[in-house]
Design a protein around this motif. Structure first.
Motif, PDB file in Angstrom:
ATOM      1  N   LYS A   1       0.821  -1.215   0.000  1.00 55.16           N
ATOM      2  CA  LYS A   1       0.000   0.000   0.000  1.00 55.16           C
ATOM      3  C   LYS A   1       0.857   1.268   0.000  1.00 55.16           C
ATOM      4  O   LYS A   1       0.395   2.332  -0.410  1.00 55.16           O
ATOM      5  N   ALA A   2       2.108   1.171   0.463  1.00 54.97           N
ATOM      6  CA  ALA A   2       2.995   2.337   0.480  1.00 54.97           C
ATOM      7  C   ALA A   2       3.673   2.567  -0.863  1.00 54.97           C
ATOM      8  O   ALA A   2       4.319   3.606  -1.057  1.00 54.97           O
ATOM      9  N   SER A   3       3.537   1.649  -1.802  1.00 55.16           N
ATOM     10  CA  SER A   3       4.223   1.764  -3.089  1.00 55.16           C
ATOM     11  C   SER A   3       3.629   2.871  -3.948  1.00 55.16           C
ATOM     12  O   SER A   3       2.415   3.119  -3.908  1.00 55.16           O
TER      13      SER A   3
ATOM     14  N   ALA B   1      12.945   2.979  -0.137  1.00 51.16           N
ATOM     15  CA  ALA B   1      12.679   3.515  -1.475  1.00 51.16           C
ATOM     16  C   ALA B   1      11.266   4.059  -1.584  1.00 51.16           C
ATOM     17  O   ALA B   1      11.023   5.069  -2.260  1.00 51.16           O
ATOM     18  N   LYS B   2      10.307   3.416  -0.915  1.00 51.38           N
ATOM     19  CA  LYS B   2       8.921   3.862  -0.989  1.00 51.38           C
ATOM     20  C   LYS B   2       8.707   5.216  -0.316  1.00 51.38           C
ATOM     21  O   LYS B   2       7.732   5.914  -0.610  1.00 51.38           O
ATOM     22  N   LEU B   3       9.623   5.593   0.580  1.00 47.43           N
ATOM     23  CA  LEU B   3       9.527   6.886   1.257  1.00 47.43           C
ATOM     24  C   LEU B   3      10.300   7.983   0.530  1.00 47.43           C
ATOM     25  O   LEU B   3      10.239   9.144   0.937  1.00 47.43           O
TER      26      LEU B   3
ATOM     27  N   VAL C   1       2.684  -9.983  -2.700  1.00 42.35           N
ATOM     28  CA  VAL C   1       3.746  -9.046  -2.355  1.00 42.35           C
ATOM     29  C   VAL C   1       3.916  -8.094  -3.536  1.00 42.35           C
ATOM     30  O   VAL C   1       3.875  -8.521  -4.691  1.00 42.35           O
ATOM     31  N   ASP C   2       4.114  -6.816  -3.255  1.00 45.14           N
ATOM     32  CA  ASP C   2       4.237  -5.846  -4.340  1.00 45.14           C
ATOM     33  C   ASP C   2       5.491  -6.114  -5.167  1.00 45.14           C
ATOM     34  O   ASP C   2       6.472  -6.684  -4.694  1.00 45.14           O
ATOM     35  N   GLN C   3       5.460  -5.681  -6.419  1.00 42.99           N
ATOM     36  CA  GLN C   3       6.501  -6.087  -7.356  1.00 42.99           C
ATOM     37  C   GLN C   3       7.846  -5.401  -7.076  1.00 42.99           C
ATOM     38  O   GLN C   3       8.903  -5.975  -7.366  1.00 42.99           O
ATOM     39  N   GLN C   4       7.843  -4.217  -6.494  1.00 46.89           N
ATOM     40  CA  GLN C   4       9.128  -3.583  -6.187  1.00 46.89           C
ATOM     41  C   GLN C   4       9.843  -4.310  -5.046  1.00 46.89           C
ATOM     42  O   GLN C   4      11.061  -4.491  -5.077  1.00 46.89           O
TER      43      GLN C   4
END
Length: 465
Positions: free
Chosen positions: A23-25, A126-128, A307-310
């Motif tokens: 959700k943070a991506s 990285a997401k931040l 799981v998100d792709q990044q």
């Protein structure tokens, strides 16, 4: 464990670490396809708020993929260096971002920290980060490797010369090879994607590049990007193999989809090391990755959901790191718009991949590319190239005219890299630069000048014998 954060008077709940990370991506078509993306900008902000306050130690306690069923997770946990982690052990994800951005955090500090970071930690940071953060942190992170050339030094931008041909025609491949060398390309690797994986064809291509290298005495390493099992067979037959190639991903199931195991990679590395073909170093592995590879193999599920792709892409770098590679690159826009929809998503993903790989101590390059059905164009790729070069990217991939006629996608041209080298004052790998000068391909300012068609240097006569 779950987290709750409030934004705009509305509370959002995140049911576990993989949900919080997803959700943070930033917006990404692949995460929408996987069903794990934030439903709104507000939910994304709430997830980032909660993620920023998450202690780094939590990543060691809650794996996003079950270690009982996944050898990549076991590799991550088994190789985690507690001593290297100690200086940041007390920090949160947001605190680590601040530490990385601090002016007194230098290349030596980041190199020492790398073994103590897990892929999920760097993916979270990285997401931040804004784009400027991804560039600034990566620019002061150094990962230097060597075989016949040294890759990753400050002030240098190397290239993979990719002379693909739709029928593996040796004349066509040689023409592309000469074109690239005359434009100062190939100091990271001369790497061919074969149109067929037949061992006889792969061996013939390996011998073609190796013969050309020796004829012109060029300090380059070669690679034909065949499956690792084919490489193992050819190693046993005595083929002239410099680098072992394999595509890898961030879960055991995704690697199974590639038909590869960690044991096979270890076996191939040991066999290639025994050849001792390197000069300035003997790092013999070359890996390619790309956001969306686990999703495309339906191998993206973690503990409790997708799981998100990044995050999965960052986990692939843990696989790469374990085998001390010479080169790693993400083929950032190759899989298609189902995973990275447009130029903005490709730009962000390329910078994230480069950032995460370097923080983990991986020698990162990027194939700055897109497929023709994506909402992207050459202007988007120019932006990504200049931004990556500013961020200290180790190498990029170049093809004749920027159009790969075998794989049918758009990458960078040889002149694209010459331009960005000139604008940013970047140079090729030192051993390759010396060779360029020796065959008359550098001017007095150290640049590759426009060629005089009537006076080609000794290079072409060497290949013509």
């Amino acid at each position: 464990m779950s987290w709750t954060a409030t934004v705009g008077g509305h509370s959002y709940r995140f049911g576990g670490l993989r949900d919080l990370l997803a959700k943070a991506s930033p917006p990404r078509s692949g995460d929408v396809l996987a069903g794990c993306a934030a439903s709104s900008a507000a939910e994304r902000v709430a997830a980032r708020t909660a993620l920023a306050d998450l202690p780094l130690t939590h990543f060691l306690d809650e794996p996003v993929v079950d270690p009982d069923t996944d050898d990549v997770t076991r590799l991550i946990l088994d190789t985690h260096d507690a001593e290297a982690f100690a200086p940041v052990r007390s920090l949160t994800v947001g605190g680590l971002r601040d530490r990385l951005l601090a002016w007194d955090t230098d290349a030596a500090t980041l190199s020492a920290l790398a073994p103590g970071l897990t892929p999920e930690m760097v993916a979270a940071v990285a997401k931040l980060c804004r784009v400027a953060d991804l560039v600034g942190i990566a620019a002061k992170t150094r990962v230097v490797t060597g075989f016949r050339t040294t890759v990753g030094l400050p002030g240098r931008l190397a290239t993979r010369l990719q002379p693909n041909h739709p029928t593996d025609d040796p004349v066509g491949i040689t023409a592309s090879l000469v074109d690239g060398l005359l434009h100062g390309s190939g100091d990271a690797v001369v790497g061919i994607n074969p149109a067929t994986d037949r061992p006889a064809t792969v061996r013939a291509l390996l011998e073609l590049i190796d013969d050309a290298r020796q004829r012109i005495d060029a300090p380059v390493q070669s690679c034909v990007l065949t499956h690792v099992t084919t490489t193992l067979d050819l190693l046993a037959e005595g083929a002239p193999i410099d680098l072992v190639f394999q595509s890898v991903a961030g879960t055991q199931a995704a690697n199974r989809g590639f038909g590869v195991t960690l044991d096979q990679l270890s076996e191939a590395r040991e066999a290639a090391l025994a050849l001792e073909r390197g000069i300035v170093g003997n790092q013999v592995m070359y890996f390619e990755t790309g956001q969306g590879s686990a999703l495309s193999a339906d191998a993206h599920h973690g503990v409790g959901g997708p799981v998100d792709q990044q995050t999965l892409e960052a986990r692939a770098y843990a696989v790469c790191r374990a085998f001390d590679p010479l080169l790693v690159n993400t083929v950032v826009g190759f899989i298609g718009p189902e995973y990275l929809y447009d130029g903005k998503q490709i730009l962000r993903a390329g910078l994230e991949d480069h950032f995460c790989g370097k923080l983990l101590g991986v020698p990162m390059g990027v194939d700055v590319c897109y497929t023709n059905h994506a909402e992207a164009d050459a202007d988007d790729m120019d932006t990504l190239l200049v931004t990556l070069a500013t961020a200290g990217c180790s190498f990029v991939i170049c093809v004749p005219g920027g159009d790969d006629v075998m794989l049918a996608y758009q990458s960078l041209s040889f002149t694209d890299v010459l331009g960005v080298r000139q604008v940013l004052g970047l140079r090729p790998a030192p051993e390759f630069e010396s060779w360029l000068a020796s065959v008359g391909l550098l001017d007095d300012a150290g640049r590759v000048p426009p060629l005089d068609p009537g006076a080609l240097p000794a290079l072409t006569s060497g290949l013509g014998r």
